[in-house]
Design a protein around this motif. Sequence first.
Motif, PDB file in Angstrom:
ATOM      1  N   LEU A  65       0.837  -1.199   0.000  1.00 18.87           N
ATOM      2  CA  LEU A  65       0.000   0.000   0.000  1.00 18.87           C
ATOM      3  C   LEU A  65       0.872   1.249   0.000  1.00 18.87           C
ATOM      4  N   MET A  66       1.951   1.208   0.789  1.00 21.18           N
ATOM      5  CA  MET A  66       2.884   2.334   0.765  1.00 21.18           C
ATOM      6  C   MET A  66       3.487   2.508  -0.627  1.00 21.18           C
ATOM      7  N   LEU A  67       3.778   1.390  -1.282  1.00 23.55           N
ATOM      8  CA  LEU A  67       4.308   1.461  -2.641  1.00 23.55           C
ATOM      9  C   LEU A  67       3.257   2.023  -3.596  1.00 23.55           C
ATOM     10  N   ALA A  68       2.003   1.630  -3.383  1.00 22.52           N
ATOM     11  CA  ALA A  68       0.922   2.183  -4.200  1.00 22.52           C
ATOM     12  C   ALA A  68       0.814   3.692  -4.001  1.00 22.52           C
ATOM     13  N   PHE A  69       0.937   4.135  -2.751  1.00 22.43           N
ATOM     14  CA  PHE A  69       0.925   5.572  -2.468  1.00 22.43           C
ATOM     15  C   PHE A  69       2.118   6.271  -3.128  1.00 22.43           C
ATOM     16  N   VAL A  70       3.254   5.574  -3.165  1.00 24.61           N
ATOM     17  CA  VAL A  70       4.432   6.151  -3.825  1.00 24.61           C
ATOM     18  C   VAL A  70       4.122   6.439  -5.292  1.00 24.61           C
ATOM     19  N   PHE A  71       3.533   5.464  -5.980  1.00 26.05           N
ATOM     20  CA  PHE A  71       3.187   5.678  -7.386  1.00 26.05           C
ATOM     21  C   PHE A  71       2.145   6.784  -7.539  1.00 26.05           C
ATOM     22  N   GLN A  72       1.210   6.838  -6.598  1.00 25.14           N
ATOM     23  CA  GLN A  72       0.211   7.903  -6.621  1.00 25.14           C
ATOM     24  C   GLN A  72       0.890   9.268  -6.440  1.00 25.14           C
ATOM     25  N   ASN A  73       1.766   9.384  -5.462  1.00 22.72           N
ATOM     26  CA  ASN A  73       2.433  10.658  -5.186  1.00 22.72           C
ATOM     27  C   ASN A  73       3.350  11.082  -6.326  1.00 22.72           C
ATOM     28  N   LEU A  74       4.075  10.112  -6.899  1.00 24.41           N
ATOM     29  CA  LEU A  74       4.955  10.434  -8.012  1.00 24.41           C
ATOM     30  C   LEU A  74       4.166  10.916  -9.229  1.00 24.41           C
ATOM     31  N   ALA A  75       2.990  10.329  -9.432  1.00 20.99           N
ATOM     32  CA  ALA A  75       2.141  10.758 -10.545  1.00 20.99           C
ATOM     33  C   ALA A  75       1.722  12.209 -10.381  1.00 20.99           C
ATOM     34  N   LEU A  76       1.531  12.649  -9.139  1.00 20.74           N
ATOM     35  CA  LEU A  76       1.125  14.030  -8.864  1.00 20.74           C
ATOM     36  C   LEU A  76       2.324  14.977  -8.834  1.00 20.74           C
ATOM     37  N   ARG A  77       3.430  14.536  -8.213  1.00 21.70           N
ATOM     38  CA  ARG A  77       4.586  15.416  -8.060  1.00 21.70           C
ATOM     39  C   ARG A  77       5.386  15.551  -9.352  1.00 21.70           C
ATOM     40  N   LYS A  78       5.410  14.490 -10.151  1.00 23.71           N
ATOM     41  CA  LYS A  78       6.193  14.500 -11.376  1.00 23.71           C
ATOM     42  C   LYS A  78       5.334  14.061 -12.565  1.00 23.71           C
ATOM     43  N   PRO A  79       4.309  14.847 -12.906  1.00 24.17           N
ATOM     44  CA  PRO A  79       3.405  14.439 -13.985  1.00 24.17           C
ATOM     45  C   PRO A  79       4.084  14.314 -15.344  1.00 24.17           C
ATOM     46  N   GLU A  80       5.229  14.992 -15.510  1.00 23.25           N
ATOM     47  CA  GLU A  80       5.928  14.926 -16.805  1.00 23.25           C
ATOM     48  C   GLU A  80       6.661  13.600 -16.992  1.00 23.25           C
ATOM     49  N   LEU A  81       6.857  12.846 -15.903  1.00 25.68           N
ATOM     50  CA  LEU A  81       7.522  11.540 -15.993  1.00 25.68           C
ATOM     51  C   LEU A  81       6.464  10.481 -16.258  1.00 25.68           C
ATOM     52  N   ASP A  82       6.156  10.289 -17.533  1.00 25.41           N
ATOM     53  CA  ASP A  82       5.016   9.424 -17.878  1.00 25.41           C
ATOM     54  C   ASP A  82       5.412   8.279 -18.800  1.00 25.41           C
ATOM     55  N   ALA A  83       6.683   7.861 -18.730  1.00 23.81           N
ATOM     56  CA  ALA A  83       7.157   6.819 -19.643  1.00 23.81           C
ATOM     57  C   ALA A  83       7.261   5.451 -18.981  1.00 23.81           C
ATOM     58  N   GLY A  84       6.683   5.292 -17.809  1.00 27.82           N
ATOM     59  CA  GLY A  84       6.739   3.997 -17.144  1.00 27.82           C
ATOM     60  C   GLY A  84       7.560   4.029 -15.873  1.00 27.82           C
ATOM     61  N   VAL A  85       7.629   2.897 -15.198  1.00 27.30           N
ATOM     62  CA  VAL A  85       8.257   2.813 -13.888  1.00 27.30           C
ATOM     63  C   VAL A  85       9.744   3.163 -13.943  1.00 27.30           C
TER      64      VAL A  85
END
Length: 487
Positions: A65-85
């Motif tokens: 769940l913490m990892l899921a939150f990490v992906f959620q937060n990264l999607a918001l903080r770094k929206p320009e990084l959209d090429a995958g993990v």
Amino acid sequence: MTTTGQEIHAAESSPVQKMTLPTLTAMVIGGMVGAGVFSLPARFGVATGILGSLIAWAIAGTGMLMLAFVFQNLALRKPELDAGVFIYAKAGFGDYAGFNSAIGFWASAVAGNTFYWVFMTATVGAFFDGFGDGDTFLAVAISTAGVWTFHYLVARGVRDAAVINRIVTIFKIIPILVFIVVLFVNFDAGVFSDNWTAYGYGDLGGLDEQIRNTMLITTFVFIGIEGASVYSRYAQKREDVGRATIMGFLSVLSIFALVTLSSYSVVPQPELAATRQPSMVGVFQSVVGDWGEVFISVAVIVSVLGAYLAWTLMAAEVMYIPARQDDLPEFLGRENEAGTPITALVVTSLGVQALLALTLFVSDALNFMLDLSTCLALLPYLLAAAYALKLGLTGETYEGVAAGTRRKETIVAGVATAYTIFLFDAAGMKFVLLMTVLLAPASLLYIKARSEHGRRIFSPTEMALFALIVAGGVIGVVGLWTGRISL
């Protein structure tokens, strides 16, 4: 996953094909509910009783769940990084770290796809002895035919694969829910009580050891949690990426925990441990009779075929995107006339073929591929979590954000990072060394890509990391040669 490479390429030129929240959520659920869920009863039965399983799911649930939150937060903080993990590792720790993250994720998908074929032929082996546990010559031959049949279909352009995978997701969830309901209806209080600690059945080790022995399977079944973020640039709304990740994760966690607990409610732990994989088949058959064997076996095959198609496309995409961004050699970024990343697809199919051949020499092919796939996936997860932690500690992207929000997200990233490090420890040195055996020669692709564009190959820090990976690879090869590392 539930989305095709072809749909992705089409989405680039057609905004109407942007993905909605339900589609993104289905990607997460479809990516995680594959073959692993069908092996949960025996994998847990070998390791622990009910108490240990509850603690294990609590730890895995919290960590993931913490990892899921990490992906959620990264999607918001770094929206320009959209090429995958892999892009998070590259942004946070440099090009070579990003390369290793991409290769780790790709190799995990290849090992996972090999696991799918072994799992499916092992299922058929319950009806036809020639297939054995999925590791016989006949099983490998049939699997090989399947690999290249799927390769041909994908190369030709399977444009309706997203629709197929939505249907497959429904058809694999329904039998699992039936399994849970039927087993709880047949709840045996005596069996459940005896299974609480399972100490009366023999030595499973201390509770900490039991929990540690479940960590790889709990991680394997959650691979795919990053599904929404991999194709995040195609979301209708950026915030839907995080929402889909959390909703999908909580749904799947509930299903996995209930499959485990319901199995303990009807079958004694020693019998669970001895149940042939895929163990959901034997457990259900023991409760409802022979029709249950056919019912769950069909569900396994449907699930595996759907998952294989999805992850073949995913693996090809994971090689294609870095190649288009000059992080892998140019030849891996080529497409055919159908819009399929054809070279990446060929390399992926060859990788699965090589691991299928290896199953003829591995003592327990099913569990080996499961554990290898899990360990390889830990690298991109660790680097993504570490990047989120780095952002929180440095304050990058948190300008104008409340201090409490930054503190909370930093703690989440710290827990996720610690959890993935713990998983490496749980996996053991054997799989860490095997990972470097793959990463060391793969670094030649990175060197070639850098040379093609006239870039400096390694910074001093990257050179040190490269030397460490090569040293690990050499130790791993020597260990395999001398038999100190057994397959």
